[in-house]
Write a protein that holds these residues in place. Structure first.
Motif, mmCIF file in Angstrom:
data_model
loop_
_atom_site.group_PDB
_atom_site.id
_atom_site.type_symbol
_atom_site.label_atom_id
_atom_site.label_comp_id
_atom_site.label_asym_id
_atom_site.label_seq_id
_atom_site.Cartn_x
_atom_site.Cartn_y
_atom_site.Cartn_z
ATOM 1 N N ALA A 1 -65.492 31.597 3.080
ATOM 2 C CA ALA A 1 -65.986 32.735 2.300
ATOM 3 C C ALA A 1 -67.170 32.296 1.448
ATOM 4 N N TYR A 2 -68.138 33.198 1.298
ATOM 5 C CA TYR A 2 -69.307 32.878 0.480
ATOM 6 C C TYR A 2 -68.971 32.976 -1.001
ATOM 7 N N ASP A 3 -68.152 33.974 -1.359
ATOM 8 C CA ASP A 3 -67.780 34.147 -2.755
ATOM 9 C C ASP A 3 -66.483 34.940 -2.811
ATOM 10 N N TYR A 4 -65.967 35.131 -4.014
ATOM 11 C CA TYR A 4 -64.643 35.671 -4.259
ATOM 12 C C TYR A 4 -64.739 36.702 -5.375
ATOM 13 N N LEU A 5 -64.357 37.954 -5.119
ATOM 14 C CA LEU A 5 -64.479 39.041 -6.090
ATOM 15 C C LEU A 5 -63.101 39.602 -6.440
ATOM 16 N N ILE A 6 -62.920 39.963 -7.700
ATOM 17 C CA ILE A 6 -61.635 40.471 -8.178
ATOM 18 C C ILE A 6 -61.665 41.995 -8.256
ATOM 19 N N LYS A 7 -60.630 42.639 -7.721
ATOM 20 C CA LYS A 7 -60.475 44.098 -7.824
ATOM 21 C C LYS A 7 -59.684 44.422 -9.085
ATOM 22 N N PRO A 8 -60.007 45.530 -9.771
ATOM 23 C CA PRO A 8 -61.081 46.476 -9.460
ATOM 24 C C PRO A 8 -62.453 45.833 -9.642
ATOM 25 N N LEU A 9 -63.358 46.144 -8.727
ATOM 26 C CA LEU A 9 -64.638 45.476 -8.682
ATOM 27 C C LEU A 9 -65.544 45.903 -9.833
ATOM 28 N N ASP A 10 -66.216 44.920 -10.409
ATOM 29 C CA ASP A 10 -67.306 45.177 -11.350
ATOM 30 C C ASP A 10 -68.548 45.388 -10.484
ATOM 31 N N LEU A 11 -69.128 46.587 -10.519
ATOM 32 C CA LEU A 11 -70.224 46.913 -9.609
ATOM 33 C C LEU A 11 -71.460 46.048 -9.841
ATOM 34 N N ASP A 12 -71.707 45.646 -11.085
ATOM 35 C CA ASP A 12 -72.839 44.751 -11.350
ATOM 36 C C ASP A 12 -72.618 43.396 -10.685
ATOM 37 N N VAL A 13 -71.389 42.887 -10.776
ATOM 38 C CA VAL A 13 -71.054 41.610 -10.131
ATOM 39 C C VAL A 13 -71.135 41.745 -8.618
#
Length: 461
Positions: free
Chosen positions: A101-113
């Motif tokens: 994976a290129y990166d890891y995002l946490i839900k609920p998503l921060d749209l700016d991130v």
């Protein structure tokens, strides 16, 4: 690959409401979007479509996001994948990153991130593939010497390099300061039959006439005060290889006469010597001047110009290939972060917008310096507008001459305009030559040469 059209993203999530939200947001940002409701469908779609980026949930019915990621990476390891999850445990993050994976995002998503991560992933993917792209278009054997870009302008440069490199033709490389003339010269050498020989570069503007003559041709012991032993010149050091004469337009009439002979006959004598030396060398030269105009005004020898100008290769200014700015900025960011031992994730959209909108009179060299400054000043993870040089700020108005100023320039030679610009800038900088050179977008050595040329050495220091 170069995004000649808008990037296509694949959203993989078993929650239809979340997919709909992402589709709406991503399309609003200018991306094309396709959807998959599970991992199996994602793997199937990837086999038929070259997606630019995948956003994938971890927990889904059937095949998990991690398992789908592993299969996708086996089939196409080049696609960047952003993993999304509501479960922010370290083990899942490590497993996702280890699986590619290129990166890891946490839900609920921060749209700016999300936007930053998406742009960063797309730019990283583009940067990794740009030299492969050039090689595919030019042939696998071409050595680009690290030239970066996917624009048509830079492709045409490399296409010309590929055509002229195998020959023995003398090449005149033209273009503004900071466009990468030495890099192109190295590429010509690297793709020539002389590639295993030396590549010797000489900056003709950096030395006085007497020192330049000694540097190019060498000198005998006792030829002048301080010459306590014989020294070989750059032409002899370049034997069986290539010599690159940078800023050839800054040489004096006497030096041009000496260069004409060695370019024409490949023979010369050391300073203070009588033996004629012969060299087997290919000559490449570069200038940011209009040598044709210099010939017409008598400041450059016509016979030398025509000897050098067997093939002309013009390098585009950075403002002529704006689409390459994200690639170059990303390359410099990675290099400067490593050099300064910092972890930098990328640029904010507003910072990148500033980089795209600026005219870059100093071209690639100025961009590199701006990125290094930003990295040195950076305290967060992303380069923002505040880390960029103040004159790059997007809200800085573009300064253009008034109609009165424009009329006052009519009929004045470019030399007089340049002389006035240097003099005024030197005065504005209170005689600080380093700052004057920076504002003019030239090196300090070039500034000294121009001050000497225009008789400005005695101005306020």
């Amino acid at each position: 690959m170069a995004h000649l059209t808008k990037p296509i993203l694949l959203v993989v999530d078993d929650d239809p409401g979340h997919r709909t939200m992402l589709r709406t947001v991503l399309k609003d940002w200018g991306y094309g979007v396709e959807e998959a409701e599970n991992g199996e469908k994602a793997v199937e779609l990837v086999r038929g479509t070259p997606f630019d980026l995948i956003l994938m949930d971890v927990r889904m019915a059937g095949m998990s996001g991690i398992d789908a990621l592993k299969e996708i990476k086996v089939y196409n390891p080049a696609i960047p994948v952003l993993i999304m999850t509501a479960y922010s445990n370290v083990e899942t993050a490590i497993e996702a990153l280890k699986s590619g994976a290129y990166d890891y995002l946490i839900k609920p998503l921060d749209l700016d991130v999300l936007r930053l991560a998406s742009e960063r992933a797309l730019e990283h993917s583009l940067l990794k593939s740009e030299n492969i792209f050039l090689r595919e278009r030019l042939g696998s054997s071409i050595d680009t010497q690290g030239m970066i870009g996917n624009s048509q302008a830079i492709f045409q440069v490399m296409e010309t390099v590929a055509m002229i490199a195998p020959s023995e033709a003398t090449v005149l490389i033209t273009g503004e300061s900071g466009t990468g003339k030495e890099l192109v010269a190295k590429a010509i050498h690297a793709n020539s039959p002389r590639r295993n020989g030396p590549f010797i570069a000489v900056n003709c503007a950096a030395l006085t006439e007497s020192l330049l003559e000694s540097e190019l041709f060498g000198h005998e012991r006792g030829a002048f005060t301080g010459a306590d032993k014989r020294r070989e010149g750059r032409f002899l050091l370049a034997d069986k290889g290539t010599i690159f004469l940078d800023e050839i337009g800054e040489t004096s009439a006497a030096m041009q006469s000496k260069l004409l002979r060695v370019v024409q006959e490949r023979t010369f004598e050391r300073v203070g010597g009588v033996s004629t030396l012969h060299v087997d060398v290919r000559v490449l030269a570069a200038t940011n001047r209009d040598l044709q105009a210099e010939v017409e005004t008598g400041r450059f020898r016509a016979d030398l110009y025509y000897r050098l100008n067997v093939v002309t290769l013009r390098l585009p200014a950075l403002r002529e290939r704006v689409e390459d700015i994200p690639l170059l900025a990303g390359h410099f960011l990675e290099r400067m972060a490593h050099k300064n031992r910092k972890t930098v994730k990328g640029f904010t959209p507003s910072a990148m917008d500033c980089l795209r909108k600026y005219s870059w009179p100093g071209n690639v060299r100025e961009l590199e310096n701006a990125i290094e400054r930003a990295v040195v000043l950076l305290v967060g993870d992303y380069v923002c507008e505040r880390e960029l040089p103040p004159h790059l700020a997007c809200n800085t108005p573009t300064v253009s001459p008034s109609s009165e100023q424009a009329q006052s320039l009519a009929g004045i030679s470019l030399e007089e305009v340049e002389k006035t610009a240097i003099s005024d800038t030197l005065q504005a900088c209170d005689g600080n030559k380093s700052e004057t050179a920076r504002q003019l977008g030239i090196s300090r050595k070039t500034l000294h040469a121009k001050l000497h040329r225009y008789g400005l050495e005695g101005e306020k220091r």
